[in-house]
Design an enzyme around this catalytic site. Structure first.
Site, PDB file in Angstrom:
ATOM      1  N   CYS A   1      -1.193   3.002  -1.538  1.00  0.00           N
ATOM      2  CA  CYS A   1      -1.853   3.903  -2.674  1.00  0.00           C
ATOM      3  C   CYS A   1      -3.014   3.150  -3.372  1.00  0.00           C
ATOM      4  O   CYS A   1      -4.098   3.237  -2.719  1.00  0.00           O
ATOM      5  CB  CYS A   1      -0.866   4.297  -3.744  1.00  0.00           C
ATOM      6  SG  CYS A   1      -1.134   5.877  -4.594  1.00  0.00           S
TER       7      CYS A   1
ATOM      8  N   HIS B   1       3.259   6.391  -0.222  1.00  0.00           N
ATOM      9  CA  HIS B   1       4.290   5.130  -0.987  1.00  0.00           C
ATOM     10  C   HIS B   1       5.129   4.961   0.440  1.00  0.00           C
ATOM     11  O   HIS B   1       6.493   5.623   0.053  1.00  0.00           O
ATOM     12  CB  HIS B   1       4.798   5.483  -2.231  1.00  0.00           C
ATOM     13  CG  HIS B   1       4.043   5.251  -3.437  1.00  0.00           C
ATOM     14  ND1 HIS B   1       3.472   3.945  -3.743  1.00  0.00           N
ATOM     15  CD2 HIS B   1       3.157   6.238  -4.105  1.00  0.00           C
ATOM     16  CE1 HIS B   1       2.571   4.139  -4.747  1.00  0.00           C
ATOM     17  NE2 HIS B   1       2.371   5.273  -4.932  1.00  0.00           N
TER      18      HIS B   1
ATOM     19  N   GLU C   1       7.026   2.824   1.106  1.00  0.00           N
ATOM     20  CA  GLU C   1       8.371   1.914   0.440  1.00  0.00           C
ATOM     21  C   GLU C   1       9.501   2.835   0.240  1.00  0.00           C
ATOM     22  O   GLU C   1      10.665   2.417   0.259  1.00  0.00           O
ATOM     23  CB  GLU C   1       7.612   1.145  -0.428  1.00  0.00           C
ATOM     24  CG  GLU C   1       7.374   1.691  -1.763  1.00  0.00           C
ATOM     25  CD  GLU C   1       5.927   1.902  -2.115  1.00  0.00           C
ATOM     26  OE1 GLU C   1       5.609   2.386  -1.147  1.00  0.00           O
ATOM     27  OE2 GLU C   1       5.719   2.041  -3.274  1.00  0.00           O
TER      28      GLU C   1
HETATM   29  N1  GLN Z   1      -4.302   5.241  -9.851  1.00  0.00           N
HETATM   30  C1  GLN Z   1      -4.401   5.599  -8.561  1.00  0.00           C
HETATM   31  C2  GLN Z   1      -4.295   7.186  -8.539  1.00  0.00           C
HETATM   32  O1  GLN Z   1      -4.147   7.697  -9.480  1.00  0.00           O
HETATM   33  C3  GLN Z   1      -3.189   5.115  -7.761  1.00  0.00           C
HETATM   34  C4  GLN Z   1      -1.919   5.455  -8.097  1.00  0.00           C
HETATM   35  C5  GLN Z   1      -0.975   4.731  -7.232  1.00  0.00           C
HETATM   36  O2  GLN Z   1      -1.065   3.587  -6.865  1.00  0.00           O
HETATM   37  N2  GLN Z   1       0.369   5.467  -7.312  1.00  0.00           N
HETATM   38  O3  GLN Z   1      -4.708   7.464  -7.663  1.00  0.00           O
END
Ligand code: GLN
Length: 512
Positions: free
Chosen positions: A346, A472, A474
């Site tokens: 992400c 994500h 994970e």
């Molecule tokens: N801050 C980033 C976004 O809002 C990444 C978010 C994250 O890593 N879950 O896109």
């Protein structure tokens, strides 16, 4: 599975990871308590947003009903209106295919906020019948080293407190770092008024995945079934796959050191699923994963090398806000230039894109608009349709989304599938206006949304493992089914470890 959390936030989505650890995301986009991650890993079932309710969400529902006039002018009170709503949250999960709902109440008996929950669960037994509820009370039995004693006082006190709320536990699970002796069990049984076989010793185990076996050995499962009058006469408990996992955990022959470059590293619970996913992938290679928690802010300039050089691989996990981002960008840069395996999750993908934009595509000052609203090259940006986000709660791309993979890419080969689904939780995306510049500079967009609008996976051809995903992954790793991207990372880490210290690895493997 159901988790009831007595805090007032509507969901943990807006809570600082330092306060509350990771926010676990369900397939349907629920932002939930990290315990749901444990539930999914233990029972191997996907849960949903309804599996977690907080005081905030319960009051929100009650107040919405009041505004709609559903209470027909009556005074709205904690009992019965809030308690009814709590019971409804548990009942809601009792679908056609469900035999038993396991509900965990967060917090501690004696907390102010917990009272309506205990009251609701007390009533619950009346509503559904005595034999249809089993109250399990989990207590801590501290060991006082100087006197070599285990203390049952906290257990006695919390049971007294529970009783004053009208709940007599059926089972008492004593968590402790030493096994509970049978004389101590007798004492708890006598003072807390439960049969001795209902006092369960839950002694700390080297791995949490051993706990189901510990509880089974104590006869916990059997006793609960007895209380619930579930017919288990002809049922054989089959824990063989679970035993296999535990056996693998205990038979590691090698180890790798993986750095997690994040901003919440002082509280490893903030990256709970990432750490579990790394360990699961390690089990596949009988490899112990040693996690090195690295504060992103410390990975800049001259310090980067000294912080990172001893790692076999790194993960750049998700996160929000500007702090530490430059450190993550230099970590991505270091991994790219030195051939160190790197998995970006992400925000991790986003910093990899920023690094590539600045260093490979020559886009000076490239950044995400999240961190620099005035950047000349917003390579990471909000999509047009989200331009005026004002609320922070519930305004992200959340939950499972499909991606189409390039079958010839590293990512495509790791997954071995052309269409994959992963969970998301973010606002920003790779800016489509820069995609060609990035690809021209050598970045491969190896997975995109099915309409090709959003970049979901990136990689760097020729690098052993420099892979980022906007999702994500994970959250979907399970102890006996590690996630392919994490498996790929551990494999690359092992290769790097071997290159760096062939001698050490040889000795370790030949000994086994
Ligand atoms: N801050 C980033 C976004 O809002 C990444 C978010 C994250 O890593 N879950 O896109």
């Amino acid at each position: 599975m159901c988790k009831l959390d007595p805090y007032i936030n509507v969901d943990p989505g807006t809570m600082n990871p330092f306060e509350h650890g990771e926010v676990f995301v369900t397939e349907d986009g629920g932002e939930t308590d990290l315990d749901l991650g444990h539930y999914e890993r233990f029972i191997d079932e996907n849960l949903h947003r309804d599996s977690n309710a907080t005081t905030g969400s319960i009051y929100q529902a009650v107040i919405a009903k009041e505004r709609r006039g559903d209470y027909l002018g009556r005074t709205v009170q904690v009992i019965p209106h809030v308690t009814d709503e709590i019971k409804e949250r548990v009942m809601r999960l009792a679908g056609e295919d469900v035999d038993v709902v396991i509900t965990e109440v967060g917090g501690t008996v004696g907390d102010i906020e917990i009272v309506p929950f205990l009251e609701a669960l007390r009533q619950f037994r009346r509503d559904v019948g005595r034999d249809n509820v089993c109250y399990v009370h989990l207590t801590l039995v501290p060991y006082l080293a100087p006197s070599g004693e285990q203390k049952t006082k906290p257990t006695q006190h919390s049971v007294t407190e529970l009783r004053s709320r009208g709940i007599q536990p059926d089972v008492i699970v004593c968590r402790s770092d030493q096994p509970i002796s049978s004389s101590l069990k007798r004492k708890v049984s006598l003072l807390c008024d439960v049969p001795i076989e209902a006092v369960i010793s839950a002694v700390d185990a080297p791995s949490i995945y051993e706990i189901p076996l510990v509880l089974h050995d104590e006869g916990f499962d059997d006793y609960v079934c007895k209380v619930l009058r579930l017919d288990t006469e002809n049922t054989q408990v089959d824990l063989s796959s679970w035993e296999r996992v535990v056996k693998t955990i205990g038979s590691t022959t090698r180890s790798v050191r993986i750095g997690v470059i994040g901003k919440y590293v002082n509280l490893p619970d903030a990256y709970l699923s990432v750490a579990e996913a790394l360990r699961h992938a390690g089990y596949q290679y009988k490899t112990e994963v040693e996690i090195s928690w690295i504060q992103a802010e410390e990975v800049t300039g001259m310090l980067a090398e000294s912080r990172l050089q001893r790692l076999d691989a790194m993960v750049i996990p998700g996160g929000f806000g500007e702090r530490g981002v430059e450190g993550m960008i230099s970590a991505a840069n270091y991994a790219r230039e030195t051939g160190m395996p790197c998995l970006g999750l992400c925000l991790g993908l986003q910093v990899m894109v920023i690094d590539a934009a600045r260093s490979l595509a020559g886009l000076i000052g490239a950044n995400s608009r999240e961190f620099d609203p005035a950047t000349p090259h917003p390579v990471i940006d909000l999509m047009d349709d989200q331009a005026d986000v004002v609320n922070l709660g519930g305004t992200m791309r959340l939950g499972a989304y499909l991606a189409r993979l390039d079958p010839d890419s590293q990512v495509g080969r790791l997954y071995g599938e052309q269409v994959v689904s992963e969970r998301h939780r973010h606002r920003y995306e790779v800016n489509p206006k820069y995609r060609h510049r990035l690809e021209g500079a050598g970045i491969r967009c190896s997975g995109t949304s099915p309409d090709d609008r959003l970049v979901e996976f990136i990689e760097l051809p020729g690098h052993p493992f420099w892979i980022g995903t906007q999702a994500h992954p994970e959250f979907k790793s399970r102890p006996d089914r590690p996630h392919p991207l994490f498996v790929g990372l551990i494999e690359a880490a092992l290769e790097r470890a071997e290159e760096r210290q062939p001698h050490l690895i040889d000795i370790e493997t030949s000994e086994q």
